[in-house]
Design an enzyme around this catalytic site. Structure first.
Site, PDB file in Angstrom:
ATOM      1  N   LYS A  41      18.946  20.180 -30.994  1.00  0.00           N
ATOM      2  CA  LYS A  41      18.184  19.601 -29.873  1.00  0.00           C
ATOM      3  C   LYS A  41      18.493  20.423 -28.624  1.00  0.00           C
ATOM      4  O   LYS A  41      19.652  20.643 -28.282  1.00  0.00           O
ATOM      5  CB  LYS A  41      18.600  18.150 -29.658  1.00  0.00           C
ATOM      6  N   PRO A  45      27.220  24.641 -33.941  1.00  0.00           N
ATOM      7  CA  PRO A  45      28.524  24.427 -33.303  1.00  0.00           C
ATOM      8  C   PRO A  45      28.685  22.980 -32.867  1.00  0.00           C
ATOM      9  O   PRO A  45      27.711  22.271 -32.608  1.00  0.00           O
ATOM     10  CB  PRO A  45      28.487  25.386 -32.096  1.00  0.00           C
ATOM     11  N   VAL A  46      29.939  22.546 -32.798  1.00  0.00           N
ATOM     12  CA  VAL A  46      30.272  21.156 -32.485  1.00  0.00           C
ATOM     13  C   VAL A  46      30.642  21.039 -31.006  1.00  0.00           C
ATOM     14  O   VAL A  46      31.175  21.983 -30.417  1.00  0.00           O
ATOM     15  CB  VAL A  46      31.434  20.683 -33.383  1.00  0.00           C
ATOM     16  N   ALA A  47      30.350  19.867 -30.397  1.00  0.00           N
ATOM     17  CA  ALA A  47      30.605  19.643 -28.967  1.00  0.00           C
ATOM     18  C   ALA A  47      29.950  20.746 -28.149  1.00  0.00           C
ATOM     19  O   ALA A  47      30.566  21.352 -27.275  1.00  0.00           O
ATOM     20  CB  ALA A  47      32.104  19.566 -28.687  1.00  0.00           C
ATOM     21  N   GLY A  50      26.432  20.558 -26.837  1.00  0.00           N
ATOM     22  CA  GLY A  50      25.288  20.226 -25.999  1.00  0.00           C
ATOM     23  C   GLY A  50      23.944  20.358 -26.680  1.00  0.00           C
ATOM     24  O   GLY A  50      22.905  20.389 -26.015  1.00  0.00           O
ATOM     25  N   ILE A  51      23.945  20.430 -28.009  1.00  0.00           N
ATOM     26  CA  ILE A  51      22.672  20.551 -28.734  1.00  0.00           C
ATOM     27  C   ILE A  51      22.510  19.426 -29.754  1.00  0.00           C
ATOM     28  O   ILE A  51      21.702  19.547 -30.683  1.00  0.00           O
ATOM     29  CB  ILE A  51      22.533  21.931 -29.415  1.00  0.00           C
ATOM     30  N   GLY A 105      24.192  18.187 -32.283  1.00  0.00           N
ATOM     31  CA  GLY A 105      24.388  18.428 -33.713  1.00  0.00           C
ATOM     32  C   GLY A 105      24.734  17.175 -34.490  1.00  0.00           C
ATOM     33  O   GLY A 105      24.105  16.862 -35.507  1.00  0.00           O
ATOM     34  N   GLY A 106      25.728  16.433 -34.022  1.00  0.00           N
ATOM     35  CA  GLY A 106      26.112  15.198 -34.705  1.00  0.00           C
ATOM     36  C   GLY A 106      25.019  14.155 -34.659  1.00  0.00           C
ATOM     37  O   GLY A 106      24.788  13.430 -35.640  1.00  0.00           O
ATOM     38  N   SER A 124      21.784  14.728 -34.458  1.00  0.00           N
ATOM     39  CA  SER A 124      20.725  15.156 -35.365  1.00  0.00           C
ATOM     40  C   SER A 124      21.111  14.885 -36.817  1.00  0.00           C
ATOM     41  O   SER A 124      20.272  14.489 -37.640  1.00  0.00           O
ATOM     42  CB  SER A 124      20.419  16.636 -35.152  1.00  0.00           C
ATOM     43  N   ASP A 146      21.484  10.366 -28.077  1.00  0.00           N
ATOM     44  CA  ASP A 146      20.573  11.425 -28.533  1.00  0.00           C
ATOM     45  C   ASP A 146      19.974  11.150 -29.908  1.00  0.00           C
ATOM     46  O   ASP A 146      19.073  11.877 -30.339  1.00  0.00           O
ATOM     47  CB  ASP A 146      21.309  12.772 -28.585  1.00  0.00           C
TER      48      ASP A 146
END
Length: 289
Positions: free
Chosen positions: A9, A95-97, A99-100, A102-103, A105, A137
């Site tokens: 995201k 990548p984790v933490a 800003g996109i 990931g978790g 999504s 999110d």
């Protein structure tokens, strides 16, 4: 076995309007999604719920009970008695933490797979409610198409048909905790924050119309994130200096940054240059949608 993508995201804009009385920050953000992302598979099974994680960023994802895939599945099982569960397999590439989302999504992907396996409508109100409970999110990630996201993530606009948007996404490898970034804004519950209103976005904007609207926008978390992870400044400088870059900005609470280009070849060239100079960074080309 059922499989779905959990795309990254990207917050093309992120305006913080204030802080609500309930403690959540009120946001206004144009969100888009990348083809780059994780892959989640689900095999229905009458046994216990389980999750196996592999992939290049799996070590930072957390395979325990707090993983958002398992949390989403457990919450849906509590809401819907007799829900058929099973085994999840997550190929973690984002990548984790970062800003996109990931978790988030990944959690949304789990809800989509469970809905399909249990013959639930994708827009079932119980799925939407659980998505909101899991994270701000997650609701926008349930149907990963570009749209405006408002409030604390619970108010979603209609899908927006974006023009072709070649992009470069980079993460310099500095995890950024969301809480301290928001806290740095110093907003008390009930406080409003000054800033220009978000530009209107047409349902099917042209590339020039969209870029003009984005240029009027901002990410209100960028300064605070740069203080927490100064390498974000370097990442943005590299993107803004890339030939053909039309706009570069940080996504979410960082540290992932993006740049938009007019042509895919420009994005590919920029990614190649950045990757050569910073082989340890996560660098991807993408088309946002």
């Amino acid at each position: 076995m059922l499989t779905t993508r959990a795309p990254a995201k990207i917050n093309l804009t992120l305006h913080v309007l204030g802080r609500r009385e309930d403690g959540y920050h009120a946001l206004e953000s144009l969100v888009a999604f990348s083809g780059a992302g994780d892959t989640l598979s689900f095999t229905p099974d009458d046994g216990a719920l389980s999750l196996d994680i592999s992939g290049p960023t799996s070590s930072a994802a957390g395979a325990g009970a707090d993983n958002l895939v398992l949390r989403a599945a457990r919450r849906l099982a509590e809401e819907i008695k007799g829900l058929r569960l099973g085994r999840f397999r997550l190929e973690k590439r984002l990548p984790v933490a970062a800003g996109i989302g990931g978790g988030s999504s990944d959690a949304a992907a789990a809800l989509r797979l469970l809905a399909k396996a249990n013959h639930l409508a994708p827009d079932d109100s119980r799925i939407r409610e659980i998505a909101r409970a899991i994270g701000s999110d997650v609701p926008v990630c349930l149907d990963p198409r570009a749209r405006m996201m408002r409030g604390a993530g619970e108010t979603l606009g209609e899908p927006i048909r974006l023009p072709l948007l070649p992009a470069v996404l980079i993460n310099p490898g500095a995890p950024v905790a969301t809480g301290p970034v928001f806290a740095a804004l110093g907003l008390r519950p009930g406080a409003l924050r000054e800033g220009a209103a978000h530009a209107d976005i047409a349902a099917r904007p042209s590339a020039d119309e969209l870029l003009a609207a984005l240029a009027k926008g901002r990410n209100d978390l960028e300064d605070a994130a740069c203080l927490q992870a100064p390498v974000i400044v370097d990442a943005l400088a590299m993107l803004r200096g890339a030939r053909g870059c039309r706009l570069a900005r940080m996504s979410g609470s960082g540290a992932t940054c993006f740049a938009l280009f007019s042509a895919r070849r420009e994005a590919v060239r920029a990614a190649s240059v950045i990757r050569a100079q910073h082989p340890g960074w996560w660098v991807k080309t993408a088309v946002l949608r």
